[in-house]
Design a protein around this motif. Structure first.
Motif, PDB file in Angstrom:
ATOM      1  N   SER A 215     123.404  61.075  39.290  1.00 44.26           N
ATOM      2  CA  SER A 215     123.117  60.241  40.465  1.00 44.26           C
ATOM      3  C   SER A 215     122.017  60.863  41.309  1.00 44.26           C
ATOM      4  CB  SER A 215     124.372  60.046  41.314  1.00 44.26           C
ATOM      5  OG  SER A 215     125.326  59.285  40.623  1.00 44.26           O
ATOM      6  N   ALA A 216     122.040  62.184  41.430  1.00 45.28           N
ATOM      7  CA  ALA A 216     120.991  62.877  42.186  1.00 45.28           C
ATOM      8  C   ALA A 216     119.635  62.714  41.506  1.00 45.28           C
ATOM      9  CB  ALA A 216     121.340  64.354  42.343  1.00 45.28           C
ATOM     10  N   LEU A 217     119.605  62.827  40.192  1.00 43.05           N
ATOM     11  CA  LEU A 217     118.363  62.601  39.452  1.00 43.05           C
ATOM     12  C   LEU A 217     117.861  61.178  39.683  1.00 43.05           C
ATOM     13  CD1 LEU A 217     116.211  63.356  37.289  1.00 43.05           C
ATOM     14  CD2 LEU A 217     117.866  62.535  35.580  1.00 43.05           C
ATOM     15  N   ASN A 218     118.753  60.205  39.629  1.00 46.42           N
ATOM     16  CA  ASN A 218     118.375  58.809  39.846  1.00 46.42           C
ATOM     17  C   ASN A 218     117.794  58.608  41.245  1.00 46.42           C
ATOM     18  OD1 ASN A 218     119.482  58.499  37.312  1.00 46.42           O
ATOM     19  ND2 ASN A 218     121.237  57.315  38.001  1.00 46.42           N
ATOM     20  N   GLN A 219     118.411  59.228  42.238  1.00 43.84           N
ATOM     21  CA  GLN A 219     117.918  59.117  43.612  1.00 43.84           C
ATOM     22  C   GLN A 219     116.541  59.771  43.743  1.00 43.84           C
ATOM     23  OE1 GLN A 219     117.826  57.447  46.275  1.00 43.84           O
ATOM     24  NE2 GLN A 219     119.572  58.123  47.482  1.00 43.84           N
ATOM     25  N   LEU A 220     116.367  60.928  43.123  1.00 44.33           N
ATOM     26  CA  LEU A 220     115.075  61.609  43.135  1.00 44.33           C
ATOM     27  C   LEU A 220     113.986  60.706  42.554  1.00 44.33           C
ATOM     28  CD1 LEU A 220     113.392  64.314  43.404  1.00 44.33           C
ATOM     29  CD2 LEU A 220     113.979  64.655  41.006  1.00 44.33           C
ATOM     30  N   MET A 221     114.273  60.092  41.427  1.00 42.55           N
ATOM     31  CA  MET A 221     113.275  59.223  40.793  1.00 42.55           C
ATOM     32  C   MET A 221     113.033  57.961  41.612  1.00 42.55           C
ATOM     33  SD  MET A 221     111.855  60.621  38.291  1.00 42.55           S
ATOM     34  CE  MET A 221     111.019  59.186  37.630  1.00 42.55           C
ATOM     35  N   ARG A 222     114.068  57.440  42.237  1.00 45.65           N
ATOM     36  CA  ARG A 222     113.887  56.241  43.069  1.00 45.65           C
ATOM     37  C   ARG A 222     112.991  56.562  44.262  1.00 45.65           C
ATOM     38  NH1 ARG A 222     118.228  51.543  43.705  1.00 45.65           N
ATOM     39  NH2 ARG A 222     116.734  49.983  44.320  1.00 45.65           N
ATOM     40  N   SER A 223     113.185  57.736  44.867  1.00 41.51           N
ATOM     41  CA  SER A 223     112.337  58.160  45.980  1.00 41.51           C
ATOM     42  C   SER A 223     110.902  58.394  45.520  1.00 41.51           C
ATOM     43  CB  SER A 223     112.895  59.437  46.611  1.00 41.51           C
ATOM     44  OG  SER A 223     114.112  59.178  47.244  1.00 41.51           O
ATOM     45  N   TYR A 224     110.757  59.040  44.371  1.00 46.13           N
ATOM     46  CA  TYR A 224     109.418  59.290  43.821  1.00 46.13           C
ATOM     47  C   TYR A 224     108.703  57.961  43.566  1.00 46.13           C
ATOM     48  CZ  TYR A 224     105.690  60.894  40.774  1.00 46.13           C
ATOM     49  OH  TYR A 224     104.463  61.150  40.219  1.00 46.13           O
ATOM     50  N   ALA A 225     109.412  57.020  42.951  1.00 48.21           N
ATOM     51  CA  ALA A 225     108.818  55.715  42.645  1.00 48.21           C
ATOM     52  C   ALA A 225     108.398  54.982  43.916  1.00 48.21           C
ATOM     53  CB  ALA A 225     109.804  54.867  41.842  1.00 48.21           C
ATOM     54  N   ALA A 226     109.211  55.072  44.965  1.00 46.31           N
ATOM     55  CA  ALA A 226     108.872  54.410  46.225  1.00 46.31           C
ATOM     56  C   ALA A 226     107.626  55.042  46.846  1.00 46.31           C
ATOM     57  CB  ALA A 226     110.046  54.494  47.190  1.00 46.31           C
TER      58      ALA A 226
END
Length: 98
Positions: free
Chosen positions: A25-36
């Motif tokens: 979940s932390a990895l997913n959040q990191l990637m979502r923030s990076y993508a934004a």
């Protein structure tokens, strides 16, 4: 990035494996923030949930071997080429809920 369906907060209906789930979940959040932050880059970004695979981590009861899984993962990676933005997909190319 290699994630897992267990990283999905929406699909966590039975708990268990909390440390593994939270790391994904932390990895997913990191990637979502990076993508934004890089939304204008036009990059194709992918969180891949390859499924339960027979590895040292997955164990002998996992339904799929590495040899069975890798071709499907590669097919999804190739299909993502040229499609900008972040997607969270399983090894069949289906969207995994966040």
């Amino acid at each position: 990035m290699i994630s897992s369906a267990q990283g999905s907060i929406s699909d966590n209906m039975n708990g268990r494996h909390e440390v593994y789930r939270s790391s994904k979940s932390a990895l997913n959040q990191l990637m979502r923030s990076y993508a934004a932050r890089h939304a204008d880059d036009g990059r194709a970004l992918l969180l891949m949930a390859p499924g339960w695979i027979r590895t040292d981590l997955g164990g002998p009861k996992a339904p799929f071997s590495v040899e069975e899984s890798i071709p499907k993962v590669v097919d999804v990676l190739i299909s993502k080429h040229g499609r900008p933005g972040l997607e969270y997909l399983d090894r069949d190319g289906n969207t995994v809920r966040w």
